[in-house]
Design a protein around this motif. Structure first.
Motif, PDB file in Angstrom:
ATOM      1  N   PHE A 102       0.821  -1.201   0.000  1.00 45.37           N
ATOM      2  CA  PHE A 102       0.000   0.000   0.000  1.00 45.37           C
ATOM      3  C   PHE A 102       0.859   1.257   0.000  1.00 45.37           C
ATOM      4  O   PHE A 102       1.992   1.254   0.475  1.00 45.37           O
ATOM      5  CB  PHE A 102      -0.908   0.012   1.246  1.00 45.37           C
ATOM      6  N   GLU A 106      -2.772   5.263   1.547  1.00 48.55           N
ATOM      7  CA  GLU A 106      -3.699   4.135   1.658  1.00 48.55           C
ATOM      8  C   GLU A 106      -3.599   3.475   3.023  1.00 48.55           C
ATOM      9  O   GLU A 106      -4.621   3.171   3.657  1.00 48.55           O
ATOM     10  CB  GLU A 106      -3.404   3.112   0.559  1.00 48.55           C
ATOM     11  N   ARG A 160      -7.639   0.907  -4.814  1.00 51.14           N
ATOM     12  CA  ARG A 160      -6.645   1.942  -5.141  1.00 51.14           C
ATOM     13  C   ARG A 160      -7.232   3.016  -6.038  1.00 51.14           C
ATOM     14  O   ARG A 160      -7.020   4.214  -5.818  1.00 51.14           O
ATOM     15  CB  ARG A 160      -5.428   1.305  -5.792  1.00 51.14           C
ATOM     16  N   ILE A 217      -9.795   5.278  -4.167  1.00 55.52           N
ATOM     17  CA  ILE A 217      -9.153   6.273  -3.319  1.00 55.52           C
ATOM     18  C   ILE A 217      -8.671   7.458  -4.147  1.00 55.52           C
ATOM     19  O   ILE A 217      -8.713   8.614  -3.707  1.00 55.52           O
ATOM     20  CB  ILE A 217      -7.984   5.643  -2.528  1.00 55.52           C
TER      21      ILE A 217
END
Length: 224
Positions: free
Chosen positions: A19, A23, A58, A61
């Motif tokens: 990550f 994140e 991902r 976000i």
């Protein structure tokens, strides 16, 4: 959650290095289902103005918006890091506009995390004795101009093998296809009940065309 389930999750979840710093900071902050629901409820709903999307955690976000399936998958990524298995509940409707949620078990009860244009289709507190009971809690709020639940199914994202549902930059069609393909259990309801709910919905929308109804008795168990 019992120890064998936690052991499976621990063996399959990616480590910290997978990550980004941002994140990981978000994952560490959202360490409980209620916090995850509150976060996704705060994001704009992804209405897909430029065509269908199905973003991974991902990508979600990055764009900071989400529809139901994107929310379910991203919630699975976040809570996997806190020991929850990545389970999705697919609610099948007569109008082919299904709804997908992340589901979890806590203190013996089933709950869910969800995002929708309709407030009644968001998450549920973990108070349901079975996944069937949890699915039924969505029947009344699901009735709109065309929606009517007819079946449900639960699956683990681990069943997709090495498919990258956490970080993929591409539209994750395989997740959608998997949900469509798994066996669903029927939710049989009376036409009288449906017609009563439909008439109530029509009356509400005629009076409040821009509002989402929240008059359901089950609201006490909603997780907004």
């Amino acid at each position: 959650m019992n120890s064998p389930i936690r052991d499976v999750v621990n063996s399959k979840r990616p480590g910290r290095d997978a990550f980004t710093a941002a994140e990981w900071k978000l994952i560490q902050r959202l360490d409980a289902p209620a916090k995850v629901q509150k976060y996704f409820s705060s994001l704009p709903y992804n209405r897909e103005p430029n065509g269908p999307t199905l973003r991974s955690f991902r990508e979600l976000i990055k764009f900071r918006e989400a529809h139901c399936l994107e929310t379910a998958v991203a919630a699975a990524v976040i809570l996997e890091q806190h020991g929850y298995p990545p389970l999705l509940l697919d609610l099948e409707s007569h109008d082919l506009l299904d709804h997908v949620l992340f589901v979890f078990k806590l203190n013996g009860g089933w709950g869910s995390i969800g995002r929708s244009r309709d407030i009644g289709l968001h998450g549920r507190k973990p108070v349901y004795r079975s996944l069937r009971d949890l699915a039924w809690s969505y029947f009344d709020p699901f009735v709109d101009f065309s929606g009517r639940l007819k079946a449900y199914a639960v699956t683990s994202l681990y069943d997709l093998g090495d498919y990258d549902w956490r970080f993929s930059p591409r539209r994750m069609i395989k997740v959608e296809d998997h949900l469509r393909g798994i066996p669903h259990r029927p939710l049989r309801s009376s036409d009288q009940r449906y017609e009563r709910l439909l008439a109530r919905y029509h009356r509400f929308k005629k009076r409040y065309p821009d509002r989402s109804p929240a008059y359901y008795d089950s609201r006490v168990n909603w997780m907004l």
